[in-house]
Scaffold this active site. Structure first.
Site, short mmCIF file in Angstrom:
data_model
loop_
_atom_site.label_atom_id
_atom_site.label_comp_id
_atom_site.label_asym_id
_atom_site.label_seq_id
_atom_site.Cartn_x
_atom_site.Cartn_y
_atom_site.Cartn_z
CG ASP A 1 -1.81 1.13 1.64
OD1 ASP A 1 -2.82 1.02 -0.08
OD2 ASP A 1 -2.03 1.93 1.88
CB CYS B 1 -16.53 -4.98 -16.65
SG CYS B 1 -15.97 -4.97 -14.75
CB CYS C 1 -19.20 -0.24 -10.21
SG CYS C 1 -18.08 -0.03 -11.22
C1 B12 Z 1 -4.40 6.42 -3.99
C2 B12 Z 1 -5.46 5.50 -3.20
C3 B12 Z 1 -6.55 5.04 -3.12
C4 B12 Z 1 -7.11 6.86 -3.36
C5 B12 Z 1 -7.38 7.15 -5.38
C6 B12 Z 1 -8.34 5.59 -5.58
C7 B12 Z 1 -7.56 5.01 -7.34
N1 B12 Z 1 -8.47 4.70 -7.55
O1 B12 Z 1 -6.81 5.83 -7.63
C8 B12 Z 1 -8.55 6.33 -2.68
C9 B12 Z 1 -8.05 6.89 -1.17
C10 B12 Z 1 -9.88 6.85 -3.26
C11 B12 Z 1 -8.65 4.37 -2.46
C12 B12 Z 1 -10.13 3.97 -2.49
C13 B12 Z 1 -10.12 3.34 -2.56
N2 B12 Z 1 -8.78 1.82 -1.84
CO1 B12 Z 1 -7.08 2.58 -2.52
N3 B12 Z 1 -5.55 2.71 -3.00
C14 B12 Z 1 -4.08 3.72 -3.37
C15 B12 Z 1 -2.99 3.45 -3.80
C16 B12 Z 1 -2.25 3.98 -2.57
C17 B12 Z 1 -2.45 4.04 -4.81
C18 B12 Z 1 -4.01 3.79 -6.18
C19 B12 Z 1 -2.88 4.62 -6.85
O2 B12 Z 1 -1.88 4.35 -8.08
N4 B12 Z 1 -4.15 4.93 -8.45
C20 B12 Z 1 -3.92 5.41 -9.28
C21 B12 Z 1 -4.40 5.42 -10.34
C22 B12 Z 1 -3.72 6.21 -11.47
O3 B12 Z 1 -3.88 4.76 -9.86
P1 B12 Z 1 -4.99 2.86 -10.27
O4 B12 Z 1 -5.98 3.38 -9.58
O5 B12 Z 1 -4.39 1.56 -9.68
O6 B12 Z 1 -4.54 2.64 -11.44
C23 B12 Z 1 -3.60 1.69 -11.99
C24 B12 Z 1 -4.09 0.60 -12.75
O7 B12 Z 1 -5.82 0.22 -12.34
C25 B12 Z 1 -3.48 0.87 -14.17
N5 B12 Z 1 -4.73 0.69 -14.99
C26 B12 Z 1 -6.03 1.68 -15.07
N6 B12 Z 1 -6.59 1.28 -16.22
C27 B12 Z 1 -6.41 -0.02 -16.61
C28 B12 Z 1 -6.48 -0.68 -17.52
C29 B12 Z 1 -6.04 -1.58 -18.66
C30 B12 Z 1 -6.75 -2.38 -20.08
C31 B12 Z 1 -4.66 -1.96 -17.89
C32 B12 Z 1 -3.72 -2.88 -18.32
C33 B12 Z 1 -3.78 -1.31 -16.84
C34 B12 Z 1 -5.47 -0.19 -16.32
O8 B12 Z 1 -3.56 1.89 -15.12
C35 B12 Z 1 -3.43 2.80 -13.69
C36 B12 Z 1 -1.81 3.64 -13.58
O9 B12 Z 1 -1.05 3.00 -13.57
C37 B12 Z 1 -3.10 1.74 -3.89
C38 B12 Z 1 -2.00 1.30 -3.45
C39 B12 Z 1 -0.49 1.16 -4.42
N7 B12 Z 1 0.75 1.14 -3.39
O10 B12 Z 1 -1.13 0.77 -5.20
C40 B12 Z 1 -4.13 1.31 -2.77
C41 B12 Z 1 -5.40 0.21 -3.18
C42 B12 Z 1 -5.56 0.66 -4.51
N8 B12 Z 1 -6.48 0.70 -2.30
C43 B12 Z 1 -7.40 -0.50 -2.06
C44 B12 Z 1 -8.33 0.25 -1.34
C45 B12 Z 1 -9.23 -1.78 -1.07
C46 B12 Z 1 -9.27 0.69 -1.88
C47 B12 Z 1 -10.72 0.99 -1.52
C48 B12 Z 1 -11.53 0.24 -2.03
C49 B12 Z 1 -10.87 0.80 0.26
C50 B12 Z 1 -11.92 1.42 0.49
N9 B12 Z 1 -13.10 0.86 1.03
O11 B12 Z 1 -12.36 2.70 0.64
C51 B12 Z 1 -11.26 2.09 -2.49
C52 B12 Z 1 -11.91 1.89 -3.32
C53 B12 Z 1 -11.89 3.17 -4.37
C54 B12 Z 1 -12.14 2.94 -5.70
N10 B12 Z 1 -12.68 2.40 -6.41
O12 B12 Z 1 -10.36 2.68 -6.72
C55 B12 Z 1 -6.52 -1.48 -2.80
C56 B12 Z 1 -7.17 -2.14 -3.57
C57 B12 Z 1 -7.12 -3.84 -3.91
C58 B12 Z 1 -7.66 -4.38 -5.05
N11 B12 Z 1 -8.46 -5.42 -4.88
O13 B12 Z 1 -7.53 -3.85 -6.11
C59 B12 Z 1 -5.09 -1.49 -2.84
C60 B12 Z 1 -4.03 -1.67 -3.87
C61 B12 Z 1 -4.04 -1.15 -1.43
C62 B12 Z 1 -3.90 -2.69 -1.44
N12 B12 Z 1 -2.29 -2.65 -1.27
O14 B12 Z 1 -4.44 -3.50 -1.24
N13 B12 Z 1 -7.72 4.24 -2.76
S1 SF4 Z 2 -19.92 -3.85 -10.78
FE1 SF4 Z 2 -18.15 -2.85 -12.02
S2 SF4 Z 2 -16.20 -3.44 -12.22
FE2 SF4 Z 2 -17.82 -4.98 -10.85
S3 SF4 Z 2 -18.24 -6.33 -12.92
FE3 SF4 Z 2 -20.13 -4.35 -12.69
S4 SF4 Z 2 -18.87 -3.08 -14.23
FE4 SF4 Z 2 -17.51 -4.91 -13.04
#
Ligand code: B12
Ligand code: SF4
Ligand code: SF4
Length: 310
Positions: free
Chosen positions: A131, A186, A192
């Site tokens: 995380d 999905c 969602c």
């Molecule tokens: C900042 C953060 C948050 C922020 C911002 C959320 C966000 N989506 O970025 C906030 C506080 C809002 C948050 C909320 C939550 N979080 Co959070 N968060 C993080 C953190 C620290 C960084 C995420 C990040 O890098 N964000 C920046 C964006 C740009 O990145 P991203 O959304 O992950 O998207 C990347 C990939 O998904 C990918 N991607 C996107 N689209 C596509 C499409 C394709 C085809 C591909 C290949 C890739 C791809 O590209 C993006 C850039 O690399 C991570 C831990 C970590 N170090 O990774 C935990 C993490 C993502 N969180 C987690 C959790 C559990 C949550 C919550 C469910 C908690 C809750 N119940 O309240 C919510 C869910 C919200 C949501 N719908 O995302 C878990 C997710 C577990 C999982 N199964 O996915 C993590 C991994 C923590 C952990 N170690 O377990 N979070």
């Molecule tokens: S609820 Fe959202 S994440 Fe889950 S299957 Fe439907 S579109 Fe995908």
């Protein structure tokens, strides 16, 4: 079996022995596509006041800058889906925070993991992260074949849905990578997106972090929650699970086997009145090992007031 294959089997076996639910491996390379996505996310200000997301950009997209000589990223996932639920009337807390703080639970498992690998394989270097480090954990999980990134931004496994923590061990050990998870299950579902009360879920799996209830209730420290969000929280006091609770893939969730995630009784039982009356001293005592500490007593009080204004 050559050496790389036998090391790979040791890694997978160790993950099982340490009771991680899933383990996948990817080659430690720079994540160019993710870098573009992250850059655009930051440019649009979706990180809000989470300034840590702006730091260490290069490291976040390149594991070899985090662990010199890194060859493999081992991704480990741990189920946190609880076997018990909160009372319907209680202020809602995200399921991930029911038991002991996952950072501590998983960190100690990762330390053991590395020690066992060093014992069995020899002098290898590595670091475990969960995380808080600049690692794109969801991307690594997808690249290691563990699941797909859903429209709600979460990593979803086909076997058991998305209520999993993700951790990584970045190491200089060469291993056989798994195939990335190629499909996206999905389909035409938009549950969602339709259910997110603050419209934080945008097109193309992009989450506007600065509109997420999880951000407002956990990350926004010492700042008031914007009035515009009034009446939108649906009684969520700490985090939010809506976009996961509505996901059809979470029908396959199974209760966690990790005893450290057994719910703290007060999380299940305290009523709104009791939460309002809890003293700072009791809060600190009851939640000393819990993730709720992150929001601090003041943060919890602010969230309670916010969801109870009528
Ligand atoms: C900042 C953060 C948050 C922020 C911002 C959320 C966000 N989506 O970025 C906030 C506080 C809002 C948050 C909320 C939550 N979080 Co959070 N968060 C993080 C953190 C620290 C960084 C995420 C990040 O890098 N964000 C920046 C964006 C740009 O990145 P991203 O959304 O992950 O998207 C990347 C990939 O998904 C990918 N991607 C996107 N689209 C596509 C499409 C394709 C085809 C591909 C290949 C890739 C791809 O590209 C993006 C850039 O690399 C991570 C831990 C970590 N170090 O990774 C935990 C993490 C993502 N969180 C987690 C959790 C559990 C949550 C919550 C469910 C908690 C809750 N119940 O309240 C919510 C869910 C919200 C949501 N719908 O995302 C878990 C997710 C577990 C999982 N199964 O996915 C993590 C991994 C923590 C952990 N170690 O377990 N979070
Ligand atoms: S609820 Fe959202 S994440 Fe889950 S299957 Fe439907 S579109 Fe995908
Ligand atoms: S966690 Fe809640 S507020 Fe955040 S994106 Fe999901 S449904 Fe929306």
């Amino acid at each position: 079996m050559n050496l790389i294959e036998s090391y790979t089997s040791i890694v997978k076996l160790t993950a099982r022995n340490l009771e991680f639910d899933f383990c996948g491996i990817a080659k430690a390379t720079k994540l160019n596509e993710d870098a573009a996505r992250l850059e655009s996310w930051l440019q649009q200000g979706f990180q809000g006041s989470m300034q840590y997301m702006e730091r260490n950009f290069d490291m976040r997209v390149d594991p070899t800058l985090l662990v010199p000589g890194a060859k493999s990223v081992i991704t480990l996932m741990l189920n946190y889906f609880p076997s018990q639920q909160q009372k319907h009337t209680a202020p809602k807390i995200s399921k991930y925070a029911y038991g002991k703080d996952y950072h501590e639970v998983i960190k100690s498992k990762l330390n053991n993991f590395l020690l066992i690998l060093q014992e069995k394989i020899g002098e290898i270097h590595g670091r475990g992260f969960v995380d808080s480090a600049p690692v794109l954990e969801r991307s690594w999980a997808q690249r290691s074949g563990l699941g797909w990134i859903g429209k709600n931004g979460n990593l979803i496994t086909k076997q058991q849905g998305s209520f999993f923590f993700i951790a990584t061990l970045i190491t200089d050990l060469e291993l056989t990578p798994d195939d990335p998870f190629a499909k996206d299950y999905c389909g035409t579902c938009t549950r969602c997106i339709d259910s997110c009360p603050t419209n934080a879920i945008l097109e193309n799996k992009i989450i506007n972090g600065s509109r997420c209830i999880s951000y407002f209730t956990i990350e926004l420290k010492e700042i008031l929650i914007p009035e515009e969000m009034q009446d939108k929280f649906q009684n969520w006091m700490f985090g939010c699970d809506i976009c996961q609770d509505v996901c059809p893939w979470n029908r396959f969730s199974k209760p966690t086997q990790e005893t450290a995630f057994t719910p703290i009784p007060q999380i299940l039982n305290l009523t709104t009145k009791e939460w309002e009356n809890i003293s700072e001293e009791s809060f600190k005592k009851i939640f000393k090992d819990s993730s709720l500490k992150r929001a601090k007593f003041k943060g919890i009080q602010r969230n309670l007031k916010f969801i109870n204004i009528r």
